[in-house]
Each structure stands twice: as structure tokens, then as C-alpha cells.
Design a protein around this motif. Structure first.
Motif, PDB file in Angstrom:
ATOM      1  N   PRO A  84       1.661  -2.107   3.742  1.00 22.32           N
ATOM      2  CA  PRO A  84       0.864  -2.393   4.942  1.00 22.32           C
ATOM      3  C   PRO A  84       0.083  -1.181   5.449  1.00 22.32           C
ATOM      4  O   PRO A  84      -0.925  -1.346   6.147  1.00 22.32           O
ATOM      5  CB  PRO A  84       1.916  -2.840   5.968  1.00 22.32           C
ATOM      6  N   THR A  85       0.540   0.030   5.119  1.00 26.21           N
ATOM      7  CA  THR A  85      -0.175   1.225   5.565  1.00 26.21           C
ATOM      8  C   THR A  85      -1.346   1.560   4.654  1.00 26.21           C
ATOM      9  O   THR A  85      -2.270   2.269   5.069  1.00 26.21           O
ATOM     10  CB  THR A  85       0.775   2.439   5.619  1.00 26.21           C
ATOM     11  N   GLU A 141      -6.425  -4.252   5.825  1.00 26.66           N
ATOM     12  CA  GLU A 141      -6.162  -5.620   6.251  1.00 26.66           C
ATOM     13  C   GLU A 141      -5.186  -6.239   5.264  1.00 26.66           C
ATOM     14  O   GLU A 141      -4.877  -5.638   4.234  1.00 26.66           O
ATOM     15  CB  GLU A 141      -7.462  -6.408   6.335  1.00 26.66           C
ATOM     16  N   PRO A 142      -4.660  -7.413   5.554  1.00 29.49           N
ATOM     17  CA  PRO A 142      -3.674  -7.999   4.645  1.00 29.49           C
ATOM     18  C   PRO A 142      -4.206  -8.083   3.217  1.00 29.49           C
ATOM     19  O   PRO A 142      -5.347  -8.475   2.983  1.00 29.49           O
ATOM     20  CB  PRO A 142      -3.450  -9.397   5.237  1.00 29.49           C
ATOM     21  N   MET A 187       3.000 -10.528   2.991  1.00 26.37           N
ATOM     22  CA  MET A 187       2.123  -9.370   3.169  1.00 26.37           C
ATOM     23  C   MET A 187       1.381  -9.429   4.498  1.00 26.37           C
ATOM     24  O   MET A 187       1.139  -8.395   5.128  1.00 26.37           O
ATOM     25  CB  MET A 187       1.145  -9.273   2.003  1.00 26.37           C
ATOM     26  N   ALA A 235       4.144  -8.506   7.114  1.00 27.07           N
ATOM     27  CA  ALA A 235       4.445  -7.071   7.089  1.00 27.07           C
ATOM     28  C   ALA A 235       3.291  -6.269   7.680  1.00 27.07           C
ATOM     29  O   ALA A 235       3.503  -5.287   8.405  1.00 27.07           O
ATOM     30  CB  ALA A 235       4.729  -6.624   5.657  1.00 27.07           C
ATOM     31  N   TRP A 236       2.043  -6.677   7.359  1.00 24.35           N
ATOM     32  CA  TRP A 236       0.869  -6.000   7.913  1.00 24.35           C
ATOM     33  C   TRP A 236       0.830  -6.163   9.429  1.00 24.35           C
ATOM     34  O   TRP A 236       0.555  -5.204  10.166  1.00 24.35           O
ATOM     35  CB  TRP A 236      -0.392  -6.582   7.280  1.00 24.35           C
ATOM     36  N   HIS A 255       3.435  -3.928  11.067  1.00 27.47           N
ATOM     37  CA  HIS A 255       3.032  -2.515  11.046  1.00 27.47           C
ATOM     38  C   HIS A 255       1.976  -2.225  12.105  1.00 27.47           C
ATOM     39  O   HIS A 255       2.069  -1.219  12.825  1.00 27.47           O
ATOM     40  CB  HIS A 255       2.506  -2.143   9.661  1.00 27.47           C
ATOM     41  N   ASN A 256       0.968  -3.076  12.212  1.00 22.83           N
ATOM     42  CA  ASN A 256      -0.132  -2.802  13.126  1.00 22.83           C
ATOM     43  C   ASN A 256       0.240  -3.023  14.582  1.00 22.83           C
ATOM     44  O   ASN A 256      -0.386  -2.430  15.468  1.00 22.83           O
ATOM     45  CB  ASN A 256      -1.347  -3.653  12.742  1.00 22.83           C
TER      46      ASN A 256
END
Length: 649
Positions: A350-351, A355-356, A638, A641-642, A645-646
Motif C-alpha cells: 500500500p505504500t 492508488e489501489p 489490496m 489495505a490501501w 494505510h491512507n
């Protein structure tokens, strides 16, 4: 290779904040350019450009960006490489530079000299390379954004904020734009539906409302006269394909091979120019082996090559890569990755991506980039060989299926589909060896659902989709039109196979393949170069008749013939193996707890993006082994998870 960002806040964004804001935007993409940073601001018009530099050419301060042209008119922040820039300098010297000389030997300075002499668009047409750039014209007070022909380098843009805080933002990654105080991180649900279908946010869309990607081969101009950006296509892959098919190469197949090798050697020779250590990814397949073989001819010493190996035999190409490396005499480094090592990369995904992004081969791509970065700063790859030379087996398979299915009445095809889907996928999976098809059950069920399609194009689009009901699984969405759905005009002179190749070159290649490689490599400050995407190679490849590319059922025939001149055929001819990892098994094993937390019904309902019942059904079917839903589930995971994270950062 670098990264850049900027903003134009001419609606009233306070100039006192410009330096601080630009610094934050640049720091967000430190990984793209850890060697140097620069900021250029003009308070009078409230514009700022920020640059992060990964030094490749002209390591001296003479290559520092943002850079102002000799005439003082243009200011540029530039990401990429112009491979023919020394030839361009020779053209420019008698016109422009003789009166003041050059400050250094960077391609950035060459571009600016071209802008002064020829203007921006003409200079780009002269350039051979990969790039995304922002140029401020101090004379006309116009901002120009430009992206390379095939979309190797990323570029996002869009208006954000309201009233006095309204600003036009742009940059290499969304992480920079998020640092601007006017940015509003509103999720674009329509783009999310597109992501669920294709594992990436495709076309000109982004995951955020109001933010877009500049399409490959396009220019954007924004001036004080209008708040609406003007878009212009300065190079068209579709027109190149159509011209190549209508004006094909007239020589023999053998002559086409020889001409292609000359072009590839020239492209590779230009892309091997760097003031830092350089190497190549080597999978042992046709594309990367061809690139490395021609690199070794051009090199004065053994080329550094890198491969990732897996202990699972079905996913391991490292043994083939090592055999090719030994034959060519490269300086080869391989790393065998345990499942634990591969799994440890997942929290970083995710980093890495703005974007996804959910092509699961992102994991080995990131790992091989990490490996290469220990030894080199630039790595060449074999990407785009499949799209240009008919490498994907799905092209032939879809065309062959349609030639048979189209003869049957639609109602009969629908009946066949009902019969096939009535048989559990596990039954077909037990027959995979006989059917010569991995994951036979899932593929046949997917194909059965597409039997009512009315054209080969619709059939192909269905074949490359995951969540076919993506607008139903994403709440409140309406999947937007895209090249992968329905907005590419039919080019009558292209065969069905050629049309599928073009569709992939315009969508799958920039949106998935090139995105995957750029973000994974730049995440560890590694520049990647793609010789097959030299536009002269692309143009010639499209002029090669399809019967030369796909000859007697053999894919990528021209590339194979070039490679056979340098590597024994026995080392190359074997079934194609994807660059993947066993996601299906991991989701039932070591990733199960992680996935369960992201896919919990309570969490899905509270977040409000997905229809929980659809996702939970596929998750339970996957865990039970009744179905293999790895692609659909990986897309969901994904994004989850993204999002997590954001929201933390």
C-alpha cells in the motif's frame, strides 16, 4: 529518473505557504529522488514546482532541477530519460547554444534548449525516451504537462479546494498531491468499480474524485485565460497500429527479423548510457533474454543480471534464467525467496502504489527490484514484448474460441454455458492436465458466463475481467467508460488478434504492467528502462505482418529468431510461465488471519464501499476449496489495505 510535483494556486492560495507546501509535496516522493531536491516558485502568479532527483546523467549540480532555460523563458521539472539527447544537442548547437555554451550534459538542459528553439510539442516529437514533465512558460504564463508516448512515467493532475483555496495540483504520485492543504481525499467509487474489474485504476481515472491521469502521448495546457485545461494528443498508438497494418513491411520474414534486431540493438545501446551502474532483470523468458543478449553484445564487460526464484516449482523461473545467464556470460545474481520473505513484502504494497493496485506479480517485481538496487541504479526490462509481438496465449485462444462459438446460435451458446456452470469447478480442475489448462475449472466457468457475448471484442474484455459485476459489489458506483470496456473505436483493418494486442497496449500495458514496474522499482530508488517501448521499435513492430509474429502457431516468432542467434533454442522453448506467486494457497494459509481482518462483515459494512454479502460469499467459497477466487479477493484486499494505510497517514 526522478519525481516531481507542483501546484498553481492562482485563485488566491497564500504565497507565504508555497515553499513549505512544496517541500512537503517533495518529501512525499523522496524514494523517487533521494539524491537531491529543488523548489522553484513565482509568487506573482502563485505557482510552484518541486523536484526530487535520482541522479543518472550528469551527477553534478548542473543537472539540478527545477531548471530554467538559457533564454529564461521556460522552467521545467522533469522525470525520465531522453535517450537521444546528445544527438539533439548537435542539432541545437548551431541554432541556439553557440552563443552561450552548455552548463552540463544533462538531458534536462537539452530539452529546455529544444523548447527555446522549437517549442514544446516539436521537441517532444524529436525526443526518444520516457518522461513526464511540467513546464512553466514565463512569457505566456501557461503551464504545460506532458507524458511520454506509451505511458512509462506517471502523471496525475486536477483541481482541488474551493474559493481562495482552489489550486491546480500535479505530480508523479498521488502521495504528493495529498500533502497540499487544498486536497480532498474523496474516494471515486466509479473508479473503484473499474479497479475491482481490472486490478488497477485504468485510463485517465484516479481513485480520488477530481484527480486524473494524463493519458500517454498527451499534452495538457492551462493558462490564466481559462480554468479548464486543454488536452491534446501529440502521439497516437492507435494511429501507429493502423498505419502499420495498412502499410506493412514488404520484405520477407527473415528480413523483418534482421531489421528488428538492428532497431533493438540501437534502442538498447542508447538505453545503456548512464553515469551510474546499470543492469537488467532476467526471467529466462523470451523478452528479457532477448534484451540481455543484445545488451551483452553492446557491453564491454559482463552485464549485471538479476532474477528472483521461488521454491514452489510451478512459480519458479530462476533455473531457466540462470541457464541463459551462464550461456551469455552475464554477472548474474539470483535470490530464492521463501514464502515468509514474500509475505513480508505485502505490508509495503500500500505504500508503494499511489492508488489501489492488485496485480499479484507486484510482489516478485518489488523483490527483484530490491535485489537489483543493491548493485545498480538502472535496470532494463523485457516488458511490452507480449503486447507488440503477440505473446499472450489469450489472443489465440479467444480468437479460436470465437471462430467456433460464433457459428452457433446465441440461445445454444447460452445453453452450453448453463451446462458447464452446473459442473463444479473442482471437477474440471482435476482434469487440468488432460485439458492442458491451469485452473481449468475457474477458466471454464468464466468462459461459460461469456458465451452470450456478441463479438470477439466483448469476449476478450470478459476474459480479462475479474469482478464482472463490479458496479454491484461497489456500493453507489457506476463503472466509467474506459479503453478496457467500450470506448476504443473499431479499426477495421486490424484482425481480431491485432485488435486485442492494441487494446492491451493502450490499457493493460500502461495501467498494469508499467505501473507495477515503475512504482515497485522507484519504491527502492531504482530506475527501469524498457527498450521494446522505443517508439521506433513500436512503429516497426506494428508494420510486421501478423503472420510473421504468429507463425504456424508459434508466438513472438521474430523475437525468437533474434534470440536463437545468441542463445540455444533448447534453453528458450518451454511453456510460458507467469511472474506470479501462489496467492490462492496463501489466502487459505499464512495470509488467512490478515485477510479475515480486512474482509470482516462488520468492517465492510462500517466502511460502506462494498456489498459485504458478495465478498463474504467468495471468501467462504475460497476457504472451502470449492472455488479459487484469488483474483477477485486480492483486488478487494489490496483496496482494503490501501484504505487502511491512507487513513493512518
Amino acid at each position: 529518473m526522478c519525481g516531481f510535483a507542483g501546484f498553481w494556486g492562482y485563485s488566491g492560495f497564500l504565497a507565504v505557504n508555497a515553499q513549505e507546501t512544496a517541500t512537503r509535496m517533495g518529501n512525499a516522493i523522496l524514494h523517487r529522488g533521494p539524491d537531491n531536491a529543488g523548489i522553484w516558485c513565482d509568487d506573482a502568479v502563485q505557482i510552484a514546482l518541486v523536484h526530487r532527483r535520482l541522479s543518472i546523467l550528469d551527477l553534478s549540480p548542473a543537472g539540478h532541477q527545477p531548471m530554467v532555460s538559457h533564454a529564461g523563458r521556460y522552467v521545467i521539472s522533469f522525470n525520465g530519460e531522453i535517450y537521444n539527447h546528445m544527438a539533439l544537442r548537435q542539432e541545437l548547437e548551431c541554432r541556439l547554444i553557440s552563443q552561450h555554451g552548455w552548463n552540463g550534459h544533462s538531458d534536462t538542459e537539452t530539452l529546455l534548449a529544444g523548447f527555446d528553439a522549437w517549442g514544446i510539442e516539436k521537441t517532444l516529437n524529436h525526443a526518444v525516451g520516457m518522461f513526464a514533465l511540467a513546464v512553466w512558460d514565463r512569457k505566456t504564463r501557461e503551464l504545460t504537462l506532458a507524458r511520454d508516448r506509451l505511458g512509462e512515467k506517471p502523471l496525475y493532475y486536477g483541481w482541488q479546494g474551493q474559493g481562495s483555496q482552489k489550486a491546480f495540483l500535479f505530480g508523479s504520485e498521488l502521495s504528493s498531491l495529498r500533502c497540499h492543504p487544498s486536497f480532498r481525499a474523496a474516494i471515486n467509487r466509479d473508479a473503484l468499480a473499474l479497479f475491482m474489474r481490472h486490478s488497477c485504476v485504468g485510463g485517465v481515472n484516479s481513485i480520488y474524485s477530481g484527480i486524473h491521469k494524463l493519458a500517454p502521448g498527451h499534452l495538457l495546457t492551462l493558462s490564466t485565460a481559462s480554468s479548464e485545461p486543454v488536452l491534446k494528443e501529440w502521439w497516437s498508438a492507435a494511429k501507429v497500429a493502423e498505419r502499420g497494418v495498412t502499410q506493412p513491411f514488404q520484405g520477407s520474414a527473415e528480413e523483418a527479423v534482421s531489421s528488428l534486431e538492428i532497431l533493438l540493438r540501437n534502442a538498447i545501446g542508447q538505453q545503456m548510457v548512464a553515469d551510474v551502474p546499470l543492469g537488467a532483470f532476467l526471467s529466462g523468458g523470451i523478452d528479457s533474454s532477448t534484451v540481455v543478449a543484445l545488451m551483452q553484445i553492446e557491453a564491454a564487460r559482463p552485464v549485471k543480471t538479476f532474477s528472483i526464484g521461488f521454491y514452489e516449482a510451478d512459480y519458479n523461473e530462476a533455473v531457466h534464467a540462470k541457464a541463459v545467464a551462464l550461456h551469455l556470460g552475464t554477472d548474474h545474481t539470483e535470490l530464492y525467496v521463501t514464502p515468509e520473505k514474500a509475505l513480508s513484502a505485502i505490508p509495503y504494497l500500500p505504500t508503494l502504489y499511489s492508488e489501489p493496485f492488485a496485480d499479484s506479480s507486484q510482489i516478485p517485481t518489488f523483490l527483484v527490484s530490491q535485489l537489483a538496487k543493491k548493485y545498480v541504479t538502472v535496470s532494463l526490462s523485457g516488458d511490452a514484448g507480449d503486447e507488440l509481438f503477440c505473446g499472450y496465449t489469450r489472443y489465440q485462444m479467444t480468437s479460436n474460441w470465437w471462430s467456433k462459438l460464433s457459428r452457433l446460435p446465441r440461445h445454444l451458446r447460452q445453453l452450453i454455458g448453463v451446462i458447464v456452470t452446473a459442473i463444479p469447478p473442482t471437477v474440471f480442475n482435476q482434469m487440468s492436465a488432460f485439458l492442458r489448462m491451469a485452473r481449468a475449472g475457474e477458466k471454464l466457468h468464466k468462459g461459460a458466463a461469456l458465451l452470450s457475448n456478441q463479438s470477439v471484442t466483448d469476449l476478450y474484455r470478459g476474459m480479462v475481467s475479474h469482478w464482472s459485476d463490479s458496479k454491484n459489489v461497489v456500493l453507489g458506483s457506476n463503472e466509467p467508460s474506459s479503453l478496457s470496456t467500450d470506448s476504443l473505436p473499431r479499426l477495421d483493418r486490424l484482425s481480431d488478434v491485432e485488435y486485442m494486442m492494441l487494446l492491451d497496449m493502450l490499457s493493460y500495458l500502461p495501467d498494469d504492467i508499467l505501473t507495477k514496474v515503475d512504482r515497485a522499482a522507484m519504491g527502492v530508488s531504482l530506475e527501469t528502462r524498457v527498450p521494446f517501448l522505443d517508439h521506433r521499435v513500436v512503429e516497426f513492430a506494428w508494420s510486421i505482418p501478423i503472420q510473421y509474429k504468429l507463425r504456424q502457431g508459434v508466438t513472438k516468432w521474430p523475437l525468437r529468431q533474434i534470440l536463437y542467434r545468441h542463445v540455444p533454442q533448447a534453453l528458450i522453448d518451454r511453456p510460458k510461465m507467469g511472474f506470479g506467486v501462489p496467492i490462492d494457497k496463501w489466502l487459505r494459509g499464512p495470509l488467512r488471519e490478515w485477510a479475515e481482518s480486512l474482509l470482516s462483515e462488520t468492517r465492510l459494512r462500517n466502511e460502506g464501499f462494498f456489498q459485504p454479502d458478495l465478498i463474504r460469499r467468495k471468501w467462504n467459497e475460497h476457504l472451502s476449496g470449492r472455488r479459487n477466487w484469488q483474483d477477485d479477493l486480492w483486488n478487494t484486499l489490496m483496496f482494503q489495505a490501501w484504505l487502511e494505510h491512507n487513513r493512518r497517514n
